[in-house]
Design a protein around this motif. Sequence first.
Motif, PDB file in Angstrom:
ATOM      1  N   GLN A  15      10.859  16.074   8.036  1.00  0.00           N
ATOM      2  CA  GLN A  15      10.829  14.157   7.703  1.00  0.00           C
ATOM      3  C   GLN A  15      10.780  13.586   8.993  1.00  0.00           C
ATOM      4  O   GLN A  15      10.800  12.055   9.533  1.00  0.00           O
ATOM      5  N   HIS A  52       3.277   5.821   4.187  1.00  0.00           N
ATOM      6  CA  HIS A  52       3.024   7.541   3.709  1.00  0.00           C
ATOM      7  C   HIS A  52       3.960   8.443   4.033  1.00  0.00           C
ATOM      8  O   HIS A  52       5.147   8.996   2.923  1.00  0.00           O
ATOM      9  N   ARG A  55       7.172   7.496   1.571  1.00  0.00           N
ATOM     10  CA  ARG A  55       6.335   7.676  -0.248  1.00  0.00           C
ATOM     11  C   ARG A  55       7.016   9.072   0.427  1.00  0.00           C
ATOM     12  O   ARG A  55       7.531  10.094  -0.901  1.00  0.00           O
ATOM     13  N   LEU A  56       7.056   9.936   1.164  1.00  0.00           N
ATOM     14  CA  LEU A  56       7.109  11.578   1.323  1.00  0.00           C
ATOM     15  C   LEU A  56       8.694  11.118   1.452  1.00  0.00           C
ATOM     16  O   LEU A  56       9.065  12.504   0.651  1.00  0.00           O
ATOM     17  N   GLU A  57       8.790  10.403   2.196  1.00  0.00           N
ATOM     18  CA  GLU A  57      10.998  10.756   1.987  1.00  0.00           C
ATOM     19  C   GLU A  57      11.418  10.101   0.446  1.00  0.00           C
ATOM     20  O   GLU A  57      12.430  11.092   0.294  1.00  0.00           O
ATOM     21  N   ARG A  58      11.303   9.960  -0.715  1.00  0.00           N
ATOM     22  CA  ARG A  58      11.873   9.152  -1.279  1.00  0.00           C
ATOM     23  C   ARG A  58      10.975  10.197  -2.446  1.00  0.00           C
ATOM     24  O   ARG A  58      11.853  10.397  -2.995  1.00  0.00           O
ATOM     25  N   SER A  59       9.940  11.257  -2.258  1.00  0.00           N
ATOM     26  CA  SER A  59       9.622  12.260  -2.941  1.00  0.00           C
ATOM     27  C   SER A  59      10.988  13.648  -2.900  1.00  0.00           C
ATOM     28  O   SER A  59      10.590  13.895  -4.277  1.00  0.00           O
ATOM     29  N   THR A  60      10.892  13.538  -1.436  1.00  0.00           N
ATOM     30  CA  THR A  60      11.515  14.824  -1.009  1.00  0.00           C
ATOM     31  C   THR A  60      13.433  13.907  -2.137  1.00  0.00           C
ATOM     32  O   THR A  60      13.825  14.917  -1.943  1.00  0.00           O
ATOM     33  N   TRP A  62      14.022  12.638  -4.358  1.00  0.00           N
ATOM     34  CA  TRP A  62      13.914  12.667  -6.022  1.00  0.00           C
ATOM     35  C   TRP A  62      13.749  14.400  -6.267  1.00  0.00           C
ATOM     36  O   TRP A  62      14.289  14.667  -7.141  1.00  0.00           O
ATOM     37  N   ALA A  63      13.513  14.685  -5.192  1.00  0.00           N
ATOM     38  CA  ALA A  63      13.034  16.232  -5.756  1.00  0.00           C
ATOM     39  C   ALA A  63      14.468  16.835  -5.582  1.00  0.00           C
ATOM     40  O   ALA A  63      15.146  17.913  -6.650  1.00  0.00           O
ATOM     41  N   TYR A  66      16.588  15.642  -8.891  1.00  0.00           N
ATOM     42  CA  TYR A  66      16.328  16.316  -9.848  1.00  0.00           C
ATOM     43  C   TYR A  66      17.224  18.036  -9.627  1.00  0.00           C
ATOM     44  O   TYR A  66      17.147  18.512 -10.320  1.00  0.00           O
TER      45      TYR A  66
END
Length: 68
Positions: A15, A52, A55-60, A62-63, A66
């Motif tokens: 990323q 985009h 969003r990809l960085e935020r999702s990563t 978050w994962a 988690y």
Amino acid sequence: MNHIHTKLETLRAAQTALREALYDFQDTLLDQADGAEHHYAVKDLLEGAEKHMDRLERSTGWAATYID
């Protein structure tokens, strides 16, 4: 779990490289479009691409949180 963390770190590095490439591409494209009638359309397209990436960085992130 260690395997997943390794994959996430690889994704984060990808990323970062992609974001740097996007910034280089953006600078080059905007320099070429400067003063042209398509300048604002190009700028809008690039801003969409950056959203985009965000969003990809935020999702990563978050994962990773988690999994921890």
